[in-house]
Write an enzyme that holds these catalytic residues in place. Structure first.
Site, PDB file in Angstrom:
ATOM      1  N   LEU A  84       8.445  11.554  37.304  1.00 33.48           N
ATOM      2  CA  LEU A  84       9.676  12.347  37.354  1.00 33.48           C
ATOM      3  C   LEU A  84      10.836  11.603  36.705  1.00 33.48           C
ATOM      4  CD1 LEU A  84       9.541  13.451  41.136  1.00 33.48           C
ATOM      5  CD2 LEU A  84       8.512  14.583  39.173  1.00 33.48           C
ATOM      6  N   PRO A  91      14.976   7.422  31.971  1.00 36.42           N
ATOM      7  CA  PRO A  91      15.968   6.352  31.813  1.00 36.42           C
ATOM      8  C   PRO A  91      17.413   6.774  32.120  1.00 36.42           C
ATOM      9  CG  PRO A  91      14.449   6.342  29.968  1.00 36.42           C
ATOM     10  CD  PRO A  91      14.124   7.563  30.781  1.00 36.42           C
ATOM     11  N   GLN A 134      15.324 -13.631  60.064  1.00 38.22           N
ATOM     12  CA  GLN A 134      16.301 -14.438  60.823  1.00 38.22           C
ATOM     13  C   GLN A 134      15.647 -15.078  62.048  1.00 38.22           C
ATOM     14  OE1 GLN A 134      19.233 -14.792  59.523  1.00 38.22           O
ATOM     15  NE2 GLN A 134      20.210 -15.993  61.114  1.00 38.22           N
ATOM     16  N   HIS A 168      12.731 -15.982  62.409  1.00 33.19           N
ATOM     17  CA  HIS A 168      11.819 -17.060  61.996  1.00 33.19           C
ATOM     18  C   HIS A 168      12.585 -18.328  61.580  1.00 33.19           C
ATOM     19  CE1 HIS A 168       8.609 -14.057  61.804  1.00 33.19           C
ATOM     20  NE2 HIS A 168       7.740 -14.983  61.438  1.00 33.19           N
ATOM     21  N   GLU A 182      12.103   7.820  45.577  1.00 30.02           N
ATOM     22  CA  GLU A 182      11.990   9.205  46.093  1.00 30.02           C
ATOM     23  C   GLU A 182      13.352   9.732  46.538  1.00 30.02           C
ATOM     24  OE1 GLU A 182       8.097  10.086  45.391  1.00 30.02           O
ATOM     25  OE2 GLU A 182       9.172  11.381  46.770  1.00 30.02           O
ATOM     26  N   THR A 223      17.458   8.042  46.465  1.00 30.33           N
ATOM     27  CA  THR A 223      18.122   6.934  47.155  1.00 30.33           C
ATOM     28  C   THR A 223      18.705   7.417  48.491  1.00 30.33           C
ATOM     29  OG1 THR A 223      20.224   7.455  46.117  1.00 30.33           O
ATOM     30  CG2 THR A 223      18.812   5.884  44.938  1.00 30.33           C
ATOM     31  N   SER A 224      19.142   6.455  49.303  1.00 36.58           N
ATOM     32  CA  SER A 224      19.767   6.813  50.589  1.00 36.58           C
ATOM     33  C   SER A 224      20.976   7.722  50.371  1.00 36.58           C
ATOM     34  CB  SER A 224      20.218   5.544  51.325  1.00 36.58           C
ATOM     35  OG  SER A 224      19.093   4.791  51.688  1.00 36.58           O
ATOM     36  N   GLU A 225      21.713   7.458  49.281  1.00 36.27           N
ATOM     37  CA  GLU A 225      22.908   8.277  49.002  1.00 36.27           C
ATOM     38  C   GLU A 225      22.492   9.735  48.741  1.00 36.27           C
ATOM     39  OE1 GLU A 225      22.292   5.267  47.532  1.00 36.27           O
ATOM     40  OE2 GLU A 225      23.739   4.183  48.753  1.00 36.27           O
TER      41      GLU A 225
HETATM   42  C1  FAD Z   1       9.326   0.155  42.408  1.00 39.58           C
HETATM   43  C2  FAD Z   1       9.702   1.546  41.994  1.00 39.58           C
HETATM   44  C3  FAD Z   1       8.718   2.530  41.964  1.00 39.58           C
HETATM   45  C4  FAD Z   1       9.049   3.817  41.546  1.00 39.58           C
HETATM   46  N1  FAD Z   1       8.044   4.764  41.430  1.00 39.58           N
HETATM   47  C5  FAD Z   1       8.334   5.964  40.864  1.00 39.58           C
HETATM   48  C6  FAD Z   1       7.287   6.890  40.548  1.00 39.58           C
HETATM   49  O1  FAD Z   1       6.106   6.629  40.803  1.00 39.58           O
HETATM   50  N2  FAD Z   1       7.617   8.064  39.943  1.00 39.58           N
HETATM   51  C7  FAD Z   1       8.914   8.388  39.640  1.00 39.58           C
HETATM   52  O2  FAD Z   1       9.134   9.443  39.080  1.00 39.58           O
HETATM   53  N3  FAD Z   1       9.921   7.522  39.914  1.00 39.58           N
HETATM   54  C8  FAD Z   1       9.667   6.329  40.519  1.00 39.58           C
HETATM   55  N4  FAD Z   1      10.677   5.435  40.784  1.00 39.58           N
HETATM   56  C9  FAD Z   1      12.048   5.790  40.438  1.00 39.58           C
HETATM   57  C10 FAD Z   1      12.947   6.035  41.648  1.00 39.58           C
HETATM   58  O3  FAD Z   1      12.629   7.232  42.275  1.00 39.58           O
HETATM   59  C11 FAD Z   1      14.395   5.960  41.120  1.00 39.58           C
HETATM   60  O4  FAD Z   1      14.657   4.582  40.824  1.00 39.58           O
HETATM   61  C12 FAD Z   1      15.402   6.483  42.108  1.00 39.58           C
HETATM   62  O5  FAD Z   1      15.273   7.878  42.262  1.00 39.58           O
HETATM   63  C13 FAD Z   1      16.840   6.166  41.669  1.00 39.58           C
HETATM   64  O6  FAD Z   1      17.041   6.481  40.342  1.00 39.58           O
HETATM   65  P1  FAD Z   1      17.711   5.397  39.360  1.00 39.58           P
HETATM   66  O7  FAD Z   1      16.981   4.129  39.555  1.00 39.58           O
HETATM   67  O8  FAD Z   1      17.733   5.940  37.996  1.00 39.58           O
HETATM   68  O9  FAD Z   1      19.159   5.203  39.943  1.00 39.58           O
HETATM   69  P2  FAD Z   1      20.449   6.057  39.528  1.00 39.58           P
HETATM   70  O10 FAD Z   1      20.124   7.505  39.612  1.00 39.58           O
HETATM   71  O11 FAD Z   1      20.962   5.501  38.253  1.00 39.58           O
HETATM   72  O12 FAD Z   1      21.454   5.672  40.693  1.00 39.58           O
HETATM   73  C14 FAD Z   1      22.263   4.493  40.688  1.00 39.58           C
HETATM   74  C15 FAD Z   1      23.120   4.472  41.947  1.00 39.58           C
HETATM   75  O13 FAD Z   1      23.993   5.609  41.934  1.00 39.58           O
HETATM   76  C16 FAD Z   1      23.867   6.314  43.160  1.00 39.58           C
HETATM   77  N5  FAD Z   1      24.073   7.734  42.934  1.00 39.58           N
HETATM   78  C17 FAD Z   1      23.501   8.508  41.983  1.00 39.58           C
HETATM   79  N6  FAD Z   1      23.922   9.773  42.106  1.00 39.58           N
HETATM   80  C18 FAD Z   1      24.805   9.801  43.133  1.00 39.58           C
HETATM   81  C19 FAD Z   1      25.594  10.813  43.739  1.00 39.58           C
HETATM   82  N7  FAD Z   1      25.559  12.067  43.315  1.00 39.58           N
HETATM   83  N8  FAD Z   1      26.395  10.471  44.773  1.00 39.58           N
HETATM   84  C20 FAD Z   1      26.414   9.180  45.242  1.00 39.58           C
HETATM   85  N9  FAD Z   1      25.697   8.189  44.708  1.00 39.58           N
HETATM   86  C21 FAD Z   1      24.887   8.490  43.669  1.00 39.58           C
HETATM   87  C22 FAD Z   1      22.440   6.020  43.628  1.00 39.58           C
HETATM   88  O14 FAD Z   1      22.280   6.261  45.014  1.00 39.58           O
HETATM   89  C23 FAD Z   1      22.314   4.567  43.247  1.00 39.58           C
HETATM   90  O15 FAD Z   1      22.880   3.781  44.243  1.00 39.58           O
HETATM   91  C24 FAD Z   1      10.381   4.141  41.225  1.00 39.58           C
HETATM   92  C25 FAD Z   1      11.366   3.155  41.280  1.00 39.58           C
HETATM   93  C26 FAD Z   1      11.037   1.866  41.637  1.00 39.58           C
HETATM   94  C27 FAD Z   1      12.104   0.812  41.628  1.00 39.58           C
END
Ligand code: FAD
Length: 374
Positions: free
Chosen positions: A122, A125, A330, A332, A357, A359-361
């Site tokens: 999904l 970049p 901690q 430990h 899946e 972020t928390s936000e």
């Molecule tokens: C180890 C790993 C495994 C992964 N596996 C998969 C996978 O198998 N398939 C797949 O498709 N993806 C995968 N991902 C991707 C993952 O789902 C994304 O990294 C995640 O959804 C966040 O997207 P981003 O990294 O582009 O962050 P961004 O979208 O660039 O976000 C950056 C920051 O901005 C904040 N932000 C963004 N929008 C808002 C908003 N509207 N309001 C407030 N804050 C906001 C975010 O919370 C975050 O803190 C994986 C990522 C990692 C690191």
């Protein structure tokens, strides 16, 4: 506690499997940042890959609660192994749910035996939080679909046989497509060097005029948004389950350590301040478990609140995992900072549950939107 006897038996079986066949490799998999092949083999013993799929196609019709219990128990020993299984399910479930009988026959049925690895693609970049800003395109040309674009941070990438790919099929619509690793035009970026879940390979997946036969479009080429939204409501509790397992594993390790370790001539577990921490963490873990199981029940019963409960469970369980794992380090003392002790790995592994899946936000936004009805 929402747990019938059949879930208890299943939990115990997965726990035994994890203790004997998965946990023993967890540290090595992490240190060497290598795919947990031992776990993939272990899954076969209980046919875990087949768990979420209908009996009619050779699966075990395990509901989301059973899947969560399974991932929770595996993550208690090795988070990277639980992620591996979760991602295989996430790649295959949309094919089983919406794919044609031919696709189910070709992709899903052979995968249930446990040798096939799958991915879900999904993120791109430009930003994973903006899923519907996806730029990857699929164009129908004669009897084929031609896919162009780039997916980022894809788990199991390069190790997977099948990739379920979200791509734009028109200005405002999306489809999902099954791409095989040997299809012309698919390639992989470098393996990312990560903070945690190091056993799970993460890389870009690139599509350059990638041609796949017409029938590999999964379901309706304009319903991808619906299929993915539906699948996120189901996969988010599973990330919550992974986080809960990490929390429980870190808590167990801390309890064992503080009972063995003596400082000032007494067990660390005797210090009142430490007992306060233990009381707090145990309560948070149980609260997380109850919310998670409630969200599973809502998804399994098709309740209207399922989506918002899934977000709440993912948000809460991942925060609890981060807190518990950090406190476990901690408790430990200096030993917790060494990779000789599992809590060091667990703290690094816990962090990802707050990020992927959604972020928390993003989970907070989903919950707030539902509360405010806009
Ligand atoms: C180890 C790993 C495994 C992964 N596996 C998969 C996978 O198998 N398939 C797949 O498709 N993806 C995968 N991902 C991707 C993952 O789902 C994304 O990294 C995640 O959804 C966040 O997207 P981003 O990294 O582009 O962050 P961004 O979208 O660039 O976000 C950056 C920051 O901005 C904040 N932000 C963004 N929008 C808002 C908003 N509207 N309001 C407030 N804050 C906001 C975010 O919370 C975050 O803190 C994986 C990522 C990692 C690191």
């Amino acid at each position: 506690m929402i747990e019938r006897d059949e879930y208890k038996e299943f939990r115990n079986a997965v726990r035994r499997l994890t203790e004997s066949k998965i946990r023993p490799y967890a540290s090595q998999v992490d240190l060497e940042a290598r795919f947990p092949e031992e776990a993939l083999d272990a899954f076969k013993e209980l046919e875990l890959v087949a768990l979420p799929f209908d009996e009619s196609i050779g699966g075990h019709s395990g509901d989301v609660l059973a899947q969560s219990i399974c991932l929770e128990e595996i993550a208690r020993g090795c988070a990277a192994s639980s992620l591996t299984l979760m991602v295989i399910w996430a790649g295959l479930v949309p094919v089983a749910k919406h794919g044609s009988p031919k696709l189910i026959e070709e992709i899903v049925k052979p995968s249930l035996e446990g040798d096939v690895v799958a991915s879900i693609c999904l993120t791109e970049p430009h930003g994973g939080s903006d899923v519907w800003g996806a730029k990857t395109r699929a164009e129908r040309k004669g009897e084929e679909w031609v896919i162009n674009g780039q997916k980022r941070f894809i788990s199991n990438a390069s190790r997977s046989d099948w990739y379920t790919v979200l791509a734009r099929t028109a200005e405002d619509s999306f489809g999902i497509f099954a791409v095989h690793k040997s299809d012309p035009g698919i390639s992989f970026g470098k393996l990312e060097s990560k903070m945690g879940v190091k056993g799970s390979p993460t890389a870009d997946v690139l599509f350059e005029n990638c041609r796949i036969p017409d029938y590999r479009c999964i379901g309706d080429p304009n319903q991808g948004k619906f299929y993915i939204t539906e699948s996120l409501a189901y996969t988010r509790p599973l990330i919550g389950a992974q986080a809960l397992g990490i929390a429980q594993g870190a808590f167990d390790a801390a309890v064992q350590y503080i009972k063995e370790r003596e400082v000032f001539g007494q067990q660390v577990a005797r210090f009142q301040m430490v007992r306060g921490t233990i009381g707090d963490l145990a309560t948070k873990i149980e609260a997380a478990r109850q919310l998670l199981y409630r969200s599973c029940e809502a998804v399994d019963n098709g309740e209207e609140e399922a989506r918002v409960l899934a977000s709440m469970a993912k948000l809460f369980c991942s925060n609890v995992a981060m807190e518990v794992a950090t406190e476990a380090v901690q408790l430990h003392g200096g030993s917790g900072y060494l990779n000789d002790f599992p809590v060091e790995r667990m703290m690094r592994d816990a962090k990802i549950a707050q990020i992927y899946e959604g972020t928390s936000e993003i989970q907070k936004l989903i919950v707030a939107k539902s509360m405010l009805s806009n």
